[in-house]
Design an enzyme around this catalytic site. Structure first.
Site, mmCIF file in Angstrom:
data_model
loop_
_atom_site.group_PDB
_atom_site.id
_atom_site.type_symbol
_atom_site.label_atom_id
_atom_site.label_comp_id
_atom_site.label_asym_id
_atom_site.label_seq_id
_atom_site.Cartn_x
_atom_site.Cartn_y
_atom_site.Cartn_z
ATOM 1 N N ASP A 107 0.872 -1.032 0.002
ATOM 2 C CA ASP A 107 0.027 0.140 0.164
ATOM 3 C C ASP A 107 0.963 1.227 -0.121
ATOM 4 O O ASP A 107 1.751 1.549 -1.005
ATOM 5 C CB ASP A 107 -0.946 0.072 1.116
ATOM 6 N N HIS A 272 -6.934 -7.146 0.890
ATOM 7 C CA HIS A 272 -5.959 -6.082 0.889
ATOM 8 C C HIS A 272 -4.558 -6.307 1.627
ATOM 9 O O HIS A 272 -3.704 -6.129 1.317
ATOM 10 C CB HIS A 272 -6.602 -4.671 0.906
#
Length: 292
Positions: A107, A272
């Site tokens: 991320d 994620h």
């Protein structure tokens, strides 16, 4: 929260402009630096670090502005540029005795890793990015109603003041939203780790917003300049990500290939937070990268 190994060491090292980073270090051998994402800290790598520490020195910093690292005030829009954060990482590794090292980021940390690979190719031996696109490509693929999934990108891109006040009004609800909705396996982030993430975020609202704001400003400028100059990632690169392309209508592997000629791109079924949901798969992918 169990440490990655019983030999975990903690360091606080000043890297640039008086900014000090906190880092957990485990294992010995060739170095690999693992950079966390949003809204997390170095804890997100706890399982992967335990695996890699068998034969590597694993360095897990909190990025500037996050966790136990310093949170300088952003006065000109550059304090949280990924260029500055990448320089932090290179200086941290050098201070720990590693002039060359492998680098993996998730991320926000993947964006820092991407910038480090472009700015410091002589220092980065291998590079991995988890569930992100390069900044320029990220903004290009966000359009129409599908862009609602990235509402936080637009919120935190706004001028200083409003985003900080809105998020600070109920930070646990804001940051907890992502921990809850971006996770396929709810048990991957246990209650004590979730509480640690939320506590760290409550203490870092202005710096987290500044990090995101930089990605709508100075980071775009830096990436655009590299693209125009023909600069690319020269080291072996591995990308693991969800199948964003199917949802948003783009070819993620093609976008990454434009930046990374030596690319291994893998689509994963985990959510994620894949380093916590599928740590064995992530560790295996990193080991495969390090063998290239």
């Amino acid at each position: 929260m169990t440490p990655a190994t019983t030999t975990e060491r903690h360091h606080r090292i000043t890297v640039a402009d008086g900014v000090a980073l906190h880092a957990a270090v485990t294992g010995s051998g060739p170095a690999i630096v693992l950079l966390h994402g949003f809204p997390q800290t170095h804890l997100m790598w706890r399982h992967v670090a335990a695996d890699l520490a068998d034969d590597h020195t694993v360095i897990r910093p909190d990025l500037r502005g996050y966790g136990a690292s310093d949170k300088p005030v952003d006065t000109d829009g550059t304090t949280y540029a990924k260029r500055a954060m990448a320089a932090d990482v290179v200086a941290l590794a050098a201070a720990l005795g590693h002039d060359r090292f492998a680098l993996a980021g998730h991320d926000r940390g993947a964006l820092v890793a991407f910038r480090a690979g472009l700015d410091h190719p002589d220092r980065i031996t291998h590079l991995a990015a988890l569930d992100v696109l390069p900044t320029l490509d990220m903004w290009d693929v966000m359009h129409g109603v599908t862009a609602a999934v990235g509402f936080h990108l637009y919120l935190m891109a706004q001028p200083p003041g409003l985003p900080e006040r809105m998020i600070a009004a109920d930070p646990d609800a804001f940051f907890g939203h992502f921990l809850d909705t971006w996770t396929v396996d709810p048990g991957a982030i246990p209650a004590d780790v979730r509480a640690a993430y939320l506590r760290a975020c409550r203490e870092a609202v202005p710096s987290i917003v500044a990090d995101y704001r930089a990605s709508a400003g100075i980071d775009v400028e830096h990436d655009r300049a590299d693209l125009a100059a023909g600069n690319r990632l020269t080291m072996p690169v591995a990308v693991l990500q969800q199948d964003w392309g199917a949802a948003l209508g783009f070819d993620a592997a093609a976008l990454w290939s434009a930046w990374a000629p030596d690319l291994a791109h893998t689509t994963v079924s985990a959510g994620h937070f894949m380093a916590e949901e599928a740590p064995t798969e992530v560790a295996d992918a990193l080991r495969a990268l390090l063998r290239r």
